[in-house]
Motif scaffolding. Structure first.
Motif, PDB file in Angstrom:
ATOM      1  N   PRO A 121       0.866  -1.056  -0.006  1.00 55.17           N
ATOM      2  CA  PRO A 121       0.125  -0.010  -0.043  1.00 55.17           C
ATOM      3  C   PRO A 121       0.842   1.356   0.037  1.00 55.17           C
ATOM      4  CG  PRO A 121       0.122  -1.057   2.291  1.00 55.17           C
ATOM      5  CD  PRO A 121       0.677  -1.887   1.256  1.00 55.17           C
ATOM      6  N   PRO A 122       0.368   2.252  -0.505  1.00 58.57           N
ATOM      7  CA  PRO A 122      -0.826   2.522  -1.424  1.00 58.57           C
ATOM      8  C   PRO A 122      -0.491   1.749  -2.857  1.00 58.57           C
ATOM      9  CG  PRO A 122       0.515   4.477  -1.589  1.00 58.57           C
ATOM     10  CD  PRO A 122       1.214   3.677  -0.649  1.00 58.57           C
ATOM     11  N   LYS A 123      -1.848   0.944  -3.114  1.00 58.38           N
ATOM     12  CA  LYS A 123      -1.327  -0.158  -4.219  1.00 58.38           C
ATOM     13  C   LYS A 123      -1.713   0.535  -5.417  1.00 58.38           C
ATOM     14  CE  LYS A 123      -2.518  -4.125  -1.840  1.00 58.38           C
ATOM     15  NZ  LYS A 123      -3.324  -5.551  -1.647  1.00 58.38           N
ATOM     16  N   LEU A 124      -0.456   0.543  -6.291  1.00 54.40           N
ATOM     17  CA  LEU A 124      -0.390   1.119  -7.510  1.00 54.40           C
ATOM     18  C   LEU A 124      -1.275   0.419  -8.521  1.00 54.40           C
ATOM     19  CD1 LEU A 124       1.121   3.249  -9.297  1.00 54.40           C
ATOM     20  CD2 LEU A 124       2.742   1.543  -9.347  1.00 54.40           C
ATOM     21  N   LEU A 125      -1.416  -0.850  -8.385  1.00 51.61           N
ATOM     22  CA  LEU A 125      -2.530  -1.488  -9.321  1.00 51.61           C
ATOM     23  C   LEU A 125      -3.999  -0.948  -8.894  1.00 51.61           C
ATOM     24  CD1 LEU A 125      -0.765  -5.034  -8.870  1.00 51.61           C
ATOM     25  CD2 LEU A 125      -1.203  -3.639 -11.119  1.00 51.61           C
ATOM     26  N   GLU A 126      -4.144  -0.312  -7.986  1.00 49.50           N
ATOM     27  CA  GLU A 126      -5.487   0.097  -7.799  1.00 49.50           C
ATOM     28  C   GLU A 126      -5.743   1.651  -7.965  1.00 49.50           C
ATOM     29  OE1 GLU A 126      -6.586  -1.299  -3.656  1.00 49.50           O
ATOM     30  OE2 GLU A 126      -6.208  -3.585  -4.450  1.00 49.50           O
ATOM     31  N   ASP A 127      -4.639   2.414  -8.399  1.00 51.46           N
ATOM     32  CA  ASP A 127      -4.671   3.658  -8.588  1.00 51.46           C
ATOM     33  C   ASP A 127      -5.716   3.925  -9.601  1.00 51.46           C
ATOM     34  OD1 ASP A 127      -3.963   6.236 -10.192  1.00 51.46           O
ATOM     35  OD2 ASP A 127      -2.626   6.401  -8.330  1.00 51.46           O
ATOM     36  N   PRO A 128      -6.677   4.990  -9.412  1.00 54.80           N
ATOM     37  CA  PRO A 128      -7.750   5.177 -10.296  1.00 54.80           C
ATOM     38  C   PRO A 128      -7.318   5.452 -11.630  1.00 54.80           C
ATOM     39  CG  PRO A 128      -7.898   7.006  -8.333  1.00 54.80           C
ATOM     40  CD  PRO A 128      -6.797   5.601  -8.165  1.00 54.80           C
ATOM     41  N   VAL A 129      -6.219   6.189 -11.761  1.00 57.78           N
ATOM     42  CA  VAL A 129      -5.547   6.501 -13.260  1.00 57.78           C
ATOM     43  C   VAL A 129      -5.248   5.432 -14.017  1.00 57.78           C
ATOM     44  CG1 VAL A 129      -3.888   7.772 -14.512  1.00 57.78           C
ATOM     45  CG2 VAL A 129      -4.873   8.913 -12.433  1.00 57.78           C
ATOM     46  N   ILE A 130      -4.850   4.273 -13.252  1.00 57.86           N
ATOM     47  CA  ILE A 130      -4.201   3.200 -14.063  1.00 57.86           C
ATOM     48  C   ILE A 130      -5.616   2.343 -14.188  1.00 57.86           C
ATOM     49  CG2 ILE A 130      -2.873   0.829 -13.662  1.00 57.86           C
ATOM     50  CD1 ILE A 130      -1.317   3.506 -13.810  1.00 57.86           C
ATOM     51  N   THR A 131      -6.503   2.279 -13.192  1.00 62.28           N
ATOM     52  CA  THR A 131      -7.566   1.303 -13.509  1.00 62.28           C
ATOM     53  C   THR A 131      -8.475   1.856 -14.676  1.00 62.28           C
ATOM     54  OG1 THR A 131      -8.650   2.277 -11.592  1.00 62.28           O
ATOM     55  CG2 THR A 131      -7.627   0.343 -11.185  1.00 62.28           C
TER      56      THR A 131
ATOM     57  N   ILE B 142      -7.312   3.730 -17.247  1.00 69.77           N
ATOM     58  CA  ILE B 142      -6.759   3.227 -18.656  1.00 69.77           C
ATOM     59  C   ILE B 142      -6.872   1.967 -18.753  1.00 69.77           C
ATOM     60  CG2 ILE B 142      -4.462   3.252 -19.614  1.00 69.77           C
ATOM     61  CD1 ILE B 142      -3.682   5.836 -17.947  1.00 69.77           C
ATOM     62  N   ALA B 143      -6.639   1.021 -17.912  1.00 75.62           N
ATOM     63  CA  ALA B 143      -6.737  -0.299 -18.060  1.00 75.62           C
ATOM     64  C   ALA B 143      -8.166  -0.742 -18.768  1.00 75.62           C
ATOM     65  CB  ALA B 143      -6.569  -1.153 -16.745  1.00 75.62           C
ATOM     66  N   LYS B 144      -9.231  -0.258 -18.346  1.00 78.38           N
ATOM     67  CA  LYS B 144     -10.579  -0.435 -18.756  1.00 78.38           C
ATOM     68  C   LYS B 144     -10.505   0.294 -20.054  1.00 78.38           C
ATOM     69  CE  LYS B 144     -15.168   0.202 -17.227  1.00 78.38           C
ATOM     70  NZ  LYS B 144     -16.294   0.665 -16.321  1.00 78.38           N
ATOM     71  N   ARG B 145     -10.109   1.378 -20.447  1.00 78.64           N
ATOM     72  CA  ARG B 145     -10.311   2.010 -21.389  1.00 78.64           C
ATOM     73  C   ARG B 145      -9.680   1.242 -22.701  1.00 78.64           C
ATOM     74  NH1 ARG B 145      -8.218   6.820 -20.045  1.00 78.64           N
ATOM     75  NH2 ARG B 145      -6.472   7.224 -21.651  1.00 78.64           N
ATOM     76  N   VAL B 146      -8.153   0.355 -22.434  1.00 78.84           N
ATOM     77  CA  VAL B 146      -7.702  -0.087 -23.458  1.00 78.84           C
ATOM     78  C   VAL B 146      -7.856  -1.674 -23.633  1.00 78.84           C
ATOM     79  CG1 VAL B 146      -5.897   1.697 -23.566  1.00 78.84           C
ATOM     80  CG2 VAL B 146      -5.303  -0.273 -22.109  1.00 78.84           C
ATOM     81  N   ASN B 147      -8.720  -2.127 -22.488  1.00 76.48           N
ATOM     82  CA  ASN B 147      -8.979  -3.500 -22.377  1.00 76.48           C
ATOM     83  C   ASN B 147      -7.862  -4.289 -22.066  1.00 76.48           C
ATOM     84  OD1 ASN B 147     -10.791  -5.542 -22.502  1.00 76.48           O
ATOM     85  ND2 ASN B 147     -10.336  -5.958 -24.284  1.00 76.48           N
ATOM     86  N   LYS B 148      -6.926  -3.833 -21.031  1.00 78.18           N
ATOM     87  CA  LYS B 148      -5.774  -4.537 -20.514  1.00 78.18           C
ATOM     88  C   LYS B 148      -5.714  -4.502 -19.185  1.00 78.18           C
ATOM     89  CE  LYS B 148      -3.239  -5.663 -24.168  1.00 78.18           C
ATOM     90  NZ  LYS B 148      -2.512  -7.179 -24.166  1.00 78.18           N
ATOM     91  N   THR B 149      -4.976  -5.390 -18.435  1.00 82.05           N
ATOM     92  CA  THR B 149      -5.175  -5.413 -16.928  1.00 82.05           C
ATOM     93  C   THR B 149      -4.361  -4.095 -16.475  1.00 82.05           C
ATOM     94  OG1 THR B 149      -3.051  -6.478 -16.854  1.00 82.05           O
ATOM     95  CG2 THR B 149      -5.035  -8.137 -16.869  1.00 82.05           C
ATOM     96  N   PRO B 150      -4.298  -3.678 -15.213  1.00 79.36           N
ATOM     97  CA  PRO B 150      -3.647  -2.611 -14.520  1.00 79.36           C
ATOM     98  C   PRO B 150      -2.079  -3.056 -14.668  1.00 79.36           C
ATOM     99  CG  PRO B 150      -5.633  -2.822 -13.268  1.00 79.36           C
ATOM    100  CD  PRO B 150      -5.542  -4.184 -14.324  1.00 79.36           C
ATOM    101  N   ALA B 151      -1.630  -4.201 -14.351  1.00 78.06           N
ATOM    102  CA  ALA B 151      -0.102  -4.759 -14.444  1.00 78.06           C
ATOM    103  C   ALA B 151       0.205  -4.322 -15.996  1.00 78.06           C
ATOM    104  CB  ALA B 151       0.050  -6.163 -14.046  1.00 78.06           C
ATOM    105  N   GLN B 152      -0.595  -4.798 -16.776  1.00 79.96           N
ATOM    106  CA  GLN B 152      -0.121  -4.681 -18.134  1.00 79.96           C
ATOM    107  C   GLN B 152       0.023  -3.174 -18.586  1.00 79.96           C
ATOM    108  OE1 GLN B 152      -3.146  -6.982 -20.077  1.00 79.96           O
ATOM    109  NE2 GLN B 152      -1.884  -8.657 -20.334  1.00 79.96           N
ATOM    110  N   VAL B 153      -0.813  -2.337 -18.212  1.00 80.38           N
ATOM    111  CA  VAL B 153      -0.812  -0.876 -18.168  1.00 80.38           C
ATOM    112  C   VAL B 153       0.600  -0.539 -17.575  1.00 80.38           C
ATOM    113  CG1 VAL B 153      -1.599   1.094 -17.755  1.00 80.38           C
ATOM    114  CG2 VAL B 153      -3.131  -0.545 -18.598  1.00 80.38           C
ATOM    115  N   LEU B 154       0.789  -0.627 -16.653  1.00 81.19           N
ATOM    116  CA  LEU B 154       2.191  -0.174 -15.847  1.00 81.19           C
ATOM    117  C   LEU B 154       3.411  -0.786 -16.476  1.00 81.19           C
ATOM    118  CD1 LEU B 154       0.950  -0.759 -12.354  1.00 81.19           C
ATOM    119  CD2 LEU B 154       1.491   1.293 -13.060  1.00 81.19           C
ATOM    120  N   LEU B 155       3.542  -2.062 -16.956  1.00 77.97           N
ATOM    121  CA  LEU B 155       4.541  -2.523 -17.744  1.00 77.97           C
ATOM    122  C   LEU B 155       4.779  -1.679 -19.045  1.00 77.97           C
ATOM    123  CD1 LEU B 155       4.177  -6.372 -16.787  1.00 77.97           C
ATOM    124  CD2 LEU B 155       5.545  -4.456 -15.561  1.00 77.97           C
TER     125      LEU B 155
END
Length: 313
Positions: free
Chosen positions: A225-235, A237-250
């Protein structure tokens, strides 16, 4: 899911002239030996071509075994894999550094490594204890050796042809500059914690200007924590591009010009982390400019004591 493109095959040229380093790498800081061997094999089979280990992780033997198993199956060859290992703090004295490197080669079952790193800029008391402590449980540091002394020992290993490139880990910008300016063989890679909460822009800029590859560990925030994978900006984008939060960050890490390491014991997650696709420019901008939180999860760069490795291990 968006179909993966060639982002996951990105390579970054090394300033040594000895080739390129895969941007997407697999880290082997996994406590259980059997899990380490299985995960390393799964990573190679998923397509990862960079493996990162270290004397301190105590995973070199298992990583070497997994590599040999895959080589013997005829699926890939040694020259296809970029292998990284690291010199631990109790071996900073030049005479110990050479012996430590030879011991790493033996555990790995290899006759050379592609990259050898000084694991941290902190020299601990020389000896067999990787975590030397005094009566008050304080780390015993070694004031009898300098970073440049240790670096010179690594330069000698390159001269002998036993490692193709050398670099540093958990160094500050000032420490990187110190080595870069005084060295005969320049550091090829700087390995540091980096993610949107710790983007290391100033260090990355220096590395770019000097032909050094910045390799990020904990690119997913290490689940703390704070969990980057749950950051609202990341989540979002993940929804928008149809990828997982991890794939977005990588993907963000590779697209901004860094290499990275990701670790998992789960074959499906390992495969998922390899299936990256290029993010649109607006997503890159949202992450780089929209995330303002600043968090360092591992204090190893401040003390030399790694936060992700249990004491006494």
């Amino acid at each position: 899911m968006v179909e993966p493109d060639n982002l996951r095959y990105t390579k970054l040229s090394l300033n040594t002239g000895s080739g390129a380093i895969p941007a997407l790498g697999f880290g082997t800081l996994i406590p259980d030996p059997i899990a380490t061997r299985n995960a390393t094999k799964a990573a190679l089979e998923a397509g990862f071509r960079l493996l990162d280990t270290a004397e301190r992780y105590r995973t070199e033997k298992e990583v070497g075994e997994a590599m040999q198993e895959v080589f013997k199956a005829g699926k890939i060859e040694r020259q296809d894999v970029f292998l990284v290992t690291k010199l631990w703090n109790n071996n900073h004295r030049p005479e110990r550094a050479k012996l430590a490197f030879e011991a790493s080669l033996k555990r790995l079952g290899l006759d050379y490594v592609d990259l050898y790193l000084i694991h941290t800029p902190f020299a601990f008391q020389p000896g067999d204890d990787q975590d030397p402590r005094d009566a008050n449980d304080q780390v015993i540091y070694d004031k009898g050796v300098t970073l440049l002394d240790t670096w010179r020992a690594l330069e000698g290993l390159v001269d002998e042809g036993k490692c193709k490139a050398i670099g540093v880990s958990d160094f500050s910008l000032e420490q990187v500059k110190e080595i870069f300016e005084a060295s005969r063989i320049k550091p090829a890679v700087v390995h540091v914690e980096s993610h949107p909460y710790l983007p290391q822009w100033e260090l990355l800029d220096y590395c770019r200007k000097n032909g050094i590859v910045l390799q990020a560990f904990a690119p997913l925030g290490h689940g703390l924590p704070p969990k980057l994978l749950e950051d609202p900006v990341i989540t979002a984008i993940a929804k928008r591009v149809n990828k997982t939060p991890a794939q977005v960050l990588l993907a963000w890490a590779i697209q901004r010009g860094t290499a990275l390491l990701t670790t998992s014991k789960t074959p499906s997650r390992i495969k998922e982390n390899f299936e990256l696709s290029t993010l649109p420019e607006d997503a890159m901008r949202d992450i780089s400019e929209g995330i303002k939180s600043r968090v360092r999860f591992n204090l190893v760069a401040e003390t030399g004591v790694p936060g992700f490795i249990p004491r006494g291990k």
